[in-house]
Write a protein that holds these residues in place. Structure first.
Motif, short mmCIF file in Angstrom:
data_model
loop_
_atom_site.label_atom_id
_atom_site.label_comp_id
_atom_site.label_asym_id
_atom_site.label_seq_id
_atom_site.Cartn_x
_atom_site.Cartn_y
_atom_site.Cartn_z
N ALA A 105 20.91 -21.77 26.58
CA ALA A 105 20.19 -22.60 25.60
C ALA A 105 18.68 -22.50 25.77
O ALA A 105 17.95 -23.49 25.59
CB ALA A 105 20.65 -24.06 25.68
N VAL A 106 18.20 -21.32 26.18
CA VAL A 106 16.76 -21.06 26.26
C VAL A 106 16.47 -19.78 25.50
O VAL A 106 17.37 -18.99 25.19
CB VAL A 106 16.29 -20.93 27.73
N ALA A 107 15.21 -19.56 25.18
CA ALA A 107 14.82 -18.33 24.51
C ALA A 107 15.01 -17.15 25.46
O ALA A 107 14.50 -17.16 26.59
CB ALA A 107 13.37 -18.42 24.05
N LEU A 108 15.77 -16.15 25.01
CA LEU A 108 16.07 -14.98 25.84
C LEU A 108 15.33 -13.76 25.30
O LEU A 108 15.23 -13.58 24.08
CB LEU A 108 17.58 -14.72 25.86
N GLU A 109 14.85 -12.94 26.21
CA GLU A 109 14.12 -11.74 25.84
C GLU A 109 14.90 -10.50 26.30
O GLU A 109 15.62 -10.54 27.30
CB GLU A 109 12.72 -11.74 26.50
N ILE A 110 14.73 -9.42 25.56
CA ILE A 110 15.36 -8.16 25.94
C ILE A 110 14.61 -7.58 27.13
O ILE A 110 13.39 -7.45 27.11
CB ILE A 110 15.37 -7.17 24.77
N GLU A 111 15.35 -7.26 28.20
CA GLU A 111 14.74 -6.81 29.45
C GLU A 111 15.35 -5.47 29.86
O GLU A 111 16.54 -5.24 29.74
CB GLU A 111 15.00 -7.91 30.45
N HIS A 112 14.49 -4.54 30.29
CA HIS A 112 14.91 -3.22 30.76
C HIS A 112 15.30 -3.32 32.23
O HIS A 112 14.48 -3.74 33.07
CB HIS A 112 13.79 -2.19 30.57
N ILE A 113 16.55 -2.93 32.53
CA ILE A 113 16.99 -2.97 33.93
C ILE A 113 16.16 -2.00 34.76
O ILE A 113 15.65 -2.35 35.82
CB ILE A 113 18.49 -2.64 34.00
N VAL A 114 16.06 -0.77 34.31
CA VAL A 114 15.11 0.19 34.90
C VAL A 114 13.86 0.16 34.02
O VAL A 114 13.92 0.55 32.85
CB VAL A 114 15.71 1.62 34.94
N PRO A 115 12.75 -0.34 34.52
CA PRO A 115 11.56 -0.51 33.67
C PRO A 115 11.14 0.80 33.00
O PRO A 115 11.30 1.89 33.56
CB PRO A 115 10.50 -1.02 34.65
N ARG A 116 10.61 0.66 31.81
CA ARG A 116 10.15 1.84 31.09
C ARG A 116 9.02 2.52 31.85
O ARG A 116 8.84 3.73 31.77
CB ARG A 116 9.69 1.44 29.70
N ARG A 139 8.95 3.08 34.83
CA ARG A 139 9.56 3.91 35.87
C ARG A 139 10.59 4.87 35.29
O ARG A 139 11.52 5.29 35.97
CB ARG A 139 10.21 3.02 36.93
N GLY A 140 10.47 5.15 33.99
CA GLY A 140 11.34 6.15 33.38
C GLY A 140 12.58 5.58 32.71
O GLY A 140 13.46 6.35 32.29
N GLY A 141 12.70 4.28 32.59
CA GLY A 141 13.87 3.69 31.95
C GLY A 141 13.89 3.95 30.45
O GLY A 141 12.83 4.06 29.80
N SER A 142 15.08 4.05 29.89
CA SER A 142 15.23 4.36 28.47
C SER A 142 15.53 3.10 27.68
O SER A 142 15.69 2.01 28.24
CB SER A 142 16.37 5.37 28.27
#
Length: 449
Positions: free
Chosen positions: A215-226, A228-231
């Motif tokens: 019940a809070v605002a959720l943001e899309i998060e990259h598990i492997v950060p972009r 550091r080469g995350g897709s």
């Protein structure tokens, strides 16, 4: 909720209001045909004026939303554009029993394996002669398809439906995994991002993957950060609340969750696992689309992203039935805040004649007769008990006994030991259970969305 109307020759007419149906019944001009969905038949009328009706479906792996709407067109006075206006008439939510079918087949498989293991004679393997026809579906998914098509045909017999709308795919998993695919409508313009976000909300149970906040605002998060080469592939995306997203920053997830190895393993495993509900919907989407096309009515399709976009733009709360009303091309929806008929697939009994212990041995024998004193389990009855501890009127589904002492399951609980003499059939068992849900709580439903 609108009332279905049949003419003297049992052909469908336009649904009417509850008040009009009550007046027709009081004046003796109509009789009740069914209680759920409530249907009347006129005694003195054949044929009538027909308006465009559209049945809209939001197929789900557990619940399918149904919405019957009346279509009309209005002209925007400012732009002069013609918009499609939909008036909600009837809403339903069909709960499937696929999981129960799967468990029953699993139990049957164990019984067969144990039975064959007890036989000592040699028997050659027979697994090479098992073939599957083209278009074969697992029984749990075939049930979902059959019950949905069954209710489409039922409603066509009760209302003059002229068109169908289907959410053909909740999530296009190929496009989600390969964002570079071009030519897909929802990847362009105002629908961009709705598919991915809705998929992630379902996959991660609408909570933060790191702290579990709801019940809070959720943001899309990259598990492997972009950085550091995350897709941008969906297998590299999760949901996080704002504090967790900021706290993680550009750190590798192994560093951020260094002190919580169990949570790290859970997130990595869940990120790679497909969404089972999406897989079930995708497995039957074309079979359902072909079955709807076979009705001869025009079929409109839309994606789950468009459904959510329409619902958000029109400020409509999220329920299965209201999702169905937002499928496809929608400009305006009116009269959507109506009660919903909850339909639960209960089946028509079992072939087994005994109950069993956990080890498979019988622990009691079931009745051979399906009907006792004209009643069968699942009938919708009205029991009027004149005196005693259970005096009163009890309406609900009946469970029969050989002795003639029945149980009636009412909304307030189960009333046991009622004589068959006090019972009267309101509607015969048809493999479904019915309940009437109140109007959706707007604020709670919007928070759940």
């Amino acid at each position: 909720m609108a009332v279905f109307v049949l003419d003297k020759q049992k052909r469908p007419l336009m649904p009417c209001t509850e008040k009009r149906a009550r007046l027709l019944l009081e004046r003796g001009r109509a009789v009740v045909v069914r209680l759920a969905p409530f249907t009347i038949r006129l005694k003195d009328r054949i044929g009538g004026a027909i308006q465009p009706l559209r049945l809209k479906l939001d197929p789900g792996s557990r619940v399918t939303g149904l919405a019957l709407v009346r279509e009309s067109e209005i002209c925007d006075p400012e732009t002069g554009a013609v918009e499609r206006l939909e008036h909600g008439l009837w809403f339903g939510e069909l709960a499937h029993r696929g999981q129960a079918i799967r468990e029953a087949l699993e139990q049957r498989r164990h019984y067969r394996r144990a039975r064959r293991a007890r036989k000592t004679r040699y028997r050659a393997a027979r697994f090479l002669n098992r073939t599957r026809r083209a278009g074969w579906l697992p029984p749990s998914l075939q049930h979902r398809l059959d019950t949905t098509v069954n209710w489409v045909e039922r409603l066509r017999r009760l209302a003059p439906i002229s068109a169908l709308s289907q959410e053909r795919v909740s999530f296009d998993t190929q496009a989600l995994q390969n964002p570079e695919i071009s030519g897909v409508e929802y990847q362009q313009g105002e629908l961009a991002g709705y598919e991915v976000r809705e998929y992630l909300l379902e996959k991660w149970n609408r909570r933060c993957a790191y702290c579990g906040a709801r019940a809070v605002a959720l943001e899309i998060e990259h598990i492997v950060p972009r950085a550091r080469g995350g897709s941008d592939r969906v297998s590299n995306l999760t949901l996080a609340c704002r504090p967790c997203n900021v706290s993680k920053g550009h750190q590798p997830i192994e560093t951020f969750l260094k002190g919580r190895p169990a949570l790290l393993h859970q997130i990595q495993a869940q990120a790679q696992a497909p969404l089972k509900d999406a897989a079930a919907v995708n497995a039957t989407r074309w079979a359902l689309f072909n079955a709807l096309n076979a009705t001869g009515l025009p079929v409109e399709t839309g994606s789950g992203g468009r459904t959510k976009f329409n619902r958000t733009r029109l400020d409509i709360p999220k329920t299965h039935a209201l999702d169905a009303a937002c499928v496809g091309t929608v400009d305006q929806v009116r009269d959507w805040n109506r009660p919903v008929l909850a339909i639960r697939a209960t089946g028509r009994g079992a072939y087994s004649r005994t109950l069993t212990f956990n080890n498979g041995f019988p622990r009691g024998y079931l009745m051979r007769e399906k009907r006792i004193h004209g009643f069968q389990t699942g009938d919708w009855v009205r029991a009027e008990v004149p005196k005693g501890k259970k005096a009163g009127v009890h309406v609900g589904r009946v469970a029969i006994r050989r002795t003639g002492s029945f149980n009636v399951q009412t909304p307030g609980g189960t009333v046991e030991g009622l004589s068959h003499r006090y019972c009267r059939v309101l509607q015969r068992a048809d493999g479904y259970g019915y309940a009437f849900q109140p109007k959706p709580d707007t604020e709670d439903a919007r928070r759940a969305a």
